[in-house]
Enzyme design. Structure first.
Site, PDB file in Angstrom:
ATOM      1  N   GLY A  61      74.866  19.033 129.142  1.00 19.79           N
ATOM      2  CA  GLY A  61      75.182  18.777 130.541  1.00 19.79           C
ATOM      3  C   GLY A  61      76.144  19.811 131.084  1.00 19.79           C
ATOM      4  N   CYS A  88      75.348  19.950 122.393  1.00 20.58           N
ATOM      5  CA  CYS A  88      76.217  20.654 123.334  1.00 20.58           C
ATOM      6  C   CYS A  88      77.191  19.677 123.992  1.00 20.58           C
ATOM      7  CB  CYS A  88      75.380  21.428 124.352  1.00 20.58           C
ATOM      8  SG  CYS A  88      76.312  22.722 125.212  1.00 20.58           S
ATOM      9  N   TYR A  89      77.050  19.374 125.290  1.00 19.92           N
ATOM     10  CA  TYR A  89      77.947  18.414 125.919  1.00 19.92           C
ATOM     11  C   TYR A  89      77.926  17.085 125.177  1.00 19.92           C
ATOM     12  CZ  TYR A  89      80.262  15.560 129.469  1.00 19.92           C
ATOM     13  OH  TYR A  89      81.140  14.719 130.118  1.00 19.92           O
ATOM     14  N   HIS A 178      71.478  24.560 121.541  1.00 18.75           N
ATOM     15  CA  HIS A 178      70.348  23.777 122.048  1.00 18.75           C
ATOM     16  C   HIS A 178      69.131  23.966 121.141  1.00 18.75           C
ATOM     17  CE1 HIS A 178      71.883  22.390 125.987  1.00 18.75           C
ATOM     18  NE2 HIS A 178      72.668  23.449 125.877  1.00 18.75           N
ATOM     19  N   GLU A 180      66.354  22.374 121.421  1.00 19.45           N
ATOM     20  CA  GLU A 180      65.125  22.037 122.141  1.00 19.45           C
ATOM     21  C   GLU A 180      64.438  23.233 122.778  1.00 19.45           C
ATOM     22  OE1 GLU A 180      68.532  20.935 125.055  1.00 19.45           O
ATOM     23  OE2 GLU A 180      68.209  21.269 122.921  1.00 19.45           O
ATOM     24  N   ASP A 236      46.036  16.194 136.588  1.00 20.07           N
ATOM     25  CA  ASP A 236      46.719  14.903 136.572  1.00 20.07           C
ATOM     26  C   ASP A 236      45.886  13.803 137.215  1.00 20.07           C
ATOM     27  OD1 ASP A 236      48.743  16.439 135.526  1.00 20.07           O
ATOM     28  OD2 ASP A 236      49.903  16.530 137.380  1.00 20.07           O
ATOM     29  N   LYS A 378      53.127  17.085 130.965  1.00 21.17           N
ATOM     30  CA  LYS A 378      51.900  17.785 131.360  1.00 21.17           C
ATOM     31  C   LYS A 378      51.007  18.094 130.157  1.00 21.17           C
ATOM     32  CE  LYS A 378      49.641  19.949 134.735  1.00 21.17           C
ATOM     33  NZ  LYS A 378      49.330  19.370 136.057  1.00 21.17           N
TER      34      LYS A 378
END
Length: 522
Positions: A61, A88-89, A178, A180, A236, A378
């Protein structure tokens, strides 16, 4: 709970502290077969208990833990006995709440960095070993300077003496970097170690299971009611329509509004596929002239989106009224839209994503929403499309924002400009497909620039439009780089466009990139 998870006993809770890449955490977990949901950091304690997570992840964050008014994790996070991973945060918040100390030093770490592995750790099993140096992606100003009781250091970096920390007894872990993002090469494996090895998740979440549960949920919600679904020509709405049709058959009617802003051949493909191949009741409204008329002399991109959205609503409502008797409206809402709608943080996404949902339907229609894709990202929607048997040419189609060609004609929209761009775009994509590059590119399209240039074609001087070509690669839709076309390919594509499309006398290639932290492409 978003839907019944009877077949999925393992669920991970991700608490969002405002990082622009929080969604990537969920994507990485789902890629490894673990179902997860993102909720705001201030999720109520009883809601966390009801969620019954197998593990909890605290995201990054933008705030500073050194300020008393910034977000903290709910008390329930540390009372459940579930494993916790702070990123992280999230790591700094966890340390501050459990008795450690965080500071705001002058030295910060942003971008590529390296951590030195100092101790063995459950997160490192089969990936990193003591004494190794590994690449990661850092994005922090604050840092932990004193660990809470029970924690130990497992890795350090130049700017973070506690880059990886672990409390093995309580199964609490913290990463200053991070994992991710793709810029941490082993990040997905580190997250999988946390979910599978530390938390014991089985990784049994599959698209086949989702399909079965989603069909049952749609049937329970709709009953004997009638559903209308707006087809846009994109993945979608197509997948949502097929899923709902599988659940309630002819209780579904699709409305396809041809705005005149689609790519070449897409309108015909939609009608042929859904009315011809799948035999789904379909209303095809040709409204090209109406959209072009309302866009006349509109040059501001946000105003274009508003005009397109309002016009779509008018046309859709008119066709829906002709049908009469529908109780439900199907929408292709995706999980990122759900996350952003409940996030306590602002940020750029609210503005950036205005081209996705160009207009909600008016409340006077009084239709209950059916949103069968609201738990999916997605890439998961594409996987579900394949599971449902949607043709690969449709499933693998590059993203195409709702306003379509209107946002690829900067400046005033005219029918002539749209047709010029449609032809150039079709040639560009055809060349990409013939070169076998389509699936290697995340998104490619042409833009008709709002300038004209003087040129010479044969023995005649011309004064025509400039066409820009863009192509980017991406693994997550949140970071991207220009596709490195060979010069020969660009020369061939440009030659075809200039020779075959009247109104264009110059073609340029847009070399651009999209760094971590930005959210959408147009």
């Amino acid at each position: 709970m978003l839907y019944s998870t009877a077949a999925m006993t393992d669920r991970v809770l991700i608490l969002d502290f405002g990082s622009q890449v929080t969604q990537l955490i969920a994507r990485r977990l789902r890629e490894s077969g673990v179902y997860c949901e993102i909720h705001p950091f201030n999720m109520a304690d009883d809601a966390i208990a009801d969620f019954a997570p197998k593990a909890i992840i605290l995201s990054g964050g933008p705030a500073s833990v050194t300020e008393a008014t910034t977000p903290r994790a709910p008390a329930a996070v540390f009372a459940l006995g579930a494993p916790v991973l702070g990123i992280c945060y999230g790591q700094m918040a966890m340390c501050a709440q459990l008795g450690g100390e965080v500071e705001s030093p002058e030295h910060r770490e942003f971008g590529r960095a390296f951590v030195d592995v100092t101790e063995e750790c459950a997160l490192f099993d089969g990936i990193w070993a003591k004494g190794q140096r590994e690449q990661v992606w850092m994005s922090h100003g604050d840092r932990v300077i004193e660990l809470p009781p029970g924690f130990r250091v497992a890795a350090v970096s130049e700017g973070a003496p506690f880059a990886v920390i672990a409390d093995d007894d309580r199964r609490y872990y913290g990463l200053m970097f991070h994992p991710e993002v793709v810029h941490t090469p082993d990040g997905a494996a580190l997250l999988k170690n946390f979910t599978h090895h530390v938390a014991g998740c089985t990784g049994d979440w599959t698209m086949a299971a989702f399909r079965q549960q989603a069909v049952a949920k749609i049937r329970a919600q709709v009953g004997q009611g009638r559903v209308i679904c707006g087809l846009s020509g994109g993945v979608d709405s197509a997948v949502a329509a097929l899923l709902i049709h599988e659940a309630v058959s002819d209780q579904l009617t699709c409305i396809f509004v041809d705005t005149g802003l689609l790519r070449a051949g897409e309108a015909e493909q939609v009608v042929s596929l859904f009315r011809g191949h799948y035999n789904i009741p379909l209303v095809h409204r040709e409204a090209q002239d109406l959209f072009v008329d309302r866009l006349a002399r509109v040059t501001d991109p946000e105003e274009k989106r508003t005009v397109i959205g309002n016009t779509f609503v008018d046309v859709f409502e008119e066709e829906a009224d002709k049908l009469g008797g529908a109780e439900f409206l199907a929408q292709g809402t995706l999980y990122p839209d759900v996350i952003e709608s409940v996030s306590p943080f602002g940020g750029p996404s609210a503005t950036i994503k205005t081209h996705h949902n160009v207009g909600g339907l008016p409340e006077r229609m009084k239709l209950a929403l059916v949103e069968p894709l609201r738990e999916l990202f997605k890439d998961e929607v594409r996987a579900l499309g394949r599971e449902l048997g949607l043709p690969e040419a449709f499933v693998g189609r590059h993203p195409f924002p709702g306003p379509g060609l209107a946002i690829r004609v900067p400046g005033e929209i005219t029918a002539e400009k749209l047709e010029i761009l449609r032809k150039a775009d079709a040639i560009y994509l055809e060349e990409i497909r013939e070169a076998g590059l389509y699936d290697a590119i995340w998104q490619a399209f042409a833009v008709l620039l709002p300038v004209k240039t003087v040129g010479v074609m044969g023995d005649a001087r011309t004064y025509d439009h400039v066409c820009a070509l863009r192509a980017v690669t991406s693994t997550d839709g949140m970071t991207a780089d220009s596709y490195p076309f060979a010069h020969e390919f660009l020369a061939a594509a440009a030659t075809r466009i200039i020779n075959e499309v009247r109104g264009i006398n110059r073609v340029v290639y847009d070399v651009t990139s999209k760094p971590p932290g930005t959210i959408e492409w147009e």
